[in-house]
Design an enzyme around this catalytic site. Structure first.
Site, PDB file in Angstrom:
ATOM      1  CG  ASP A   1      -2.014   0.601   0.566  1.00  0.00           C
ATOM      2  OD1 ASP A   1      -1.903   1.668   0.543  1.00  0.00           O
ATOM      3  OD2 ASP A   1      -3.066  -0.401   0.380  1.00  0.00           O
TER       4      ASP A   1
ATOM      5  CG  HIS B   1      -5.763   3.253   0.865  1.00  0.00           C
ATOM      6  ND1 HIS B   1      -5.541   2.184   0.698  1.00  0.00           N
ATOM      7  CD2 HIS B   1      -6.414   3.110   0.893  1.00  0.00           C
ATOM      8  CE1 HIS B   1      -6.411   1.622   0.383  1.00  0.00           C
ATOM      9  NE2 HIS B   1      -7.309   2.040  -0.077  1.00  0.00           N
TER      10      HIS B   1
ATOM     11  CB  SER C   1      -9.174  -0.541   0.189  1.00  0.00           C
ATOM     12  OG  SER C   1     -10.026   0.342   0.638  1.00  0.00           O
TER      13      SER C   1
END
Length: 390
Positions: free
Chosen positions: A104, A141, A307
């Site tokens: 990520d 994120h 996600s």
């Protein structure tokens, strides 16, 4: 011109003229020739309100019945209750001795979600394949995803060793090459661990909350290389409200996850954006889920998308991985064993509108609780809230 060779992943990146590219296409020894596609983080980039989280207080009860009466998100509630949410989060294992690789945007290292009870960190070594060493300060994120898979309060694999594999930059973008860079590191880690700890073999889960806007044979094969090497790979199905089979990475040996919206009665529908269809393996909560933020040690923020759902299932996989005796099985059988456990112990036939061709399976951290016979597997009945073989 050779740019980079990925020997473990069995790929390389090169700069080619059109004539060289055409010649390589004709070579029977070449699996595929593709552009260096842009890889992006899955899910919505908008976030909800930030809030501080209290530190999880462990209850003095047996490990087979761990319980949190004040879970940080409805997702934790739902993923441990058959049907209607019951106000608490329950789990059996914590992913002990399992390595969680988060591909990520990097992970904010100072959040206490990675702490053990003695305040030592569970963050393992990582690698930067895209962006700079401080991109996690700009884009959280990866921090959010990691906390749902492995966070002490926000997540599921509370005892896993968490490895930040930064394959996306501060804009949430990477490439096929950056993803292969991360895969090369992960595969080498496994080789080194297995050599140093034989006959023990590495327990590893790889979370891919990212993908390309279409299909990539290279990315799909890269997933197969990881699973054939013993890594359980969990993939976000994508957020295009489309057939998940049209998007990479994807491979049947991995676990592909769709995202669900909240529904108090337990008949959760898919989120409006989640992909769907026969390439989905299982569903998990994926809307307005609180997880760790990059804004401070105790800060959290809510995000939505596949996600989020994939991160939950990566955590679930780590729980069931803990029960696998790695001494008795070959490494290349681990992903199938773990996937079978995740699927077999899922809640069945209780979801709302999840799109044409999608399996009605909801990931669960507890295997025994049920609301009806339909919630249990074949040949198993629900008696007094417990699935019992008859």
């Amino acid at each position: 011109t050779l740019i980079q060779s990925y020997e473990n992943a069995e790929f390389f990146s090169v700069s080619l003229t059109e004539a060289q590219k055409d010649a390589m296409f004709e070579d029977d020894c070449v699996f595929t020739v593709e552009p260096n596609y842009i890889v992006r983080a899955r899910g919505r980039t908008t976030t909800g309100n930030a809030k501080k989280q209290r530190r999880l207080r462990r209850l003095a009860i047996p490990e087979f019945n761990l319980k949190d009466e004040n879970p940080s998100s409805w997702g934790l509630e739902r993923i441990s209750s058959m049907g209607k949410r019951n106000g608490s989060y329950k789990w059996i294992h914590e992913g002990r001795d399992t390595h969680m690789y988060i591909f990520d945007t990097g992970i904010y290292p100072d959040h206490w979600d990675w702490d053990r009870a003695d305040r030592t960190s569970r963050l393992g070594d990582g690698l930067i394949c895209a962006g700079t060493a401080v991109d996690y300060e700009t884009n959280d994120h990866g921090t959010h995803v990691a906390s749902l898979a492995s966070g002490m309060t926000h997540g599921i694999g509370k005892a896993t060793i968490v490895h930040p594999i930064q394959v996306l930059d501060a804009n949430g973008e990477g490439s096929t090459a950056s993803l292969l860079c991360g895969i090369e590191k992960v595969l080498q880690d496994g080789k080194d661990y297995n050599t140093e700890n034989a006959p023990r073999k590495i327990r590893s889960v790889v979370n891919l909350s990212l993908g390309v806007d279409g299909r990539s044979d290279a990315l799909d094969k890269a997933v197969r290389v990881m699973t054939s090497s013993g890594y359980t790979v969990v993939i976000a199905a994508g957020d295009h409200d489309d057939n998940a089979c049209f998007y990479s990475p994807h491979d049947p040996s991995a676990i592909t996850v769709g995202a669900l919206s909240d529904e108090e009665n337990g008949f959760n529908p898919k989120t409006s954006s989640s992909n769907y269809g026969e390439c989905i393996d299982i569903w998990a909560p994926g809307e307005d889920i609180f997880g760790a933020s990059n804004q401070g040690e105790y800060e959290s923020v809510s995000k939505s998308g596949t996600s989020v759902a994939a991160a939950f299932v990566a955590g679930v996989a780590s729980l069931y991985f803990e029960s696998v005796n790695t001494d008795l099985h070959a490494s290349n059988t681990f992903p199938a064993i773990v996937k079978e456990k995740v699927i077999n112990q899922a809640e069945r036939n209780n979801l709302g509108d999840i799109g044409y061709g999608s399996p009605d399976l909801m990931a669960q951290t507890t295997a025994s609780r049920c609301s009806s016979n339909a919630s249990c597997g074949p040949g198993v009945k629900c008696l007094d809230g417990v699935c019992i073989s008859m």
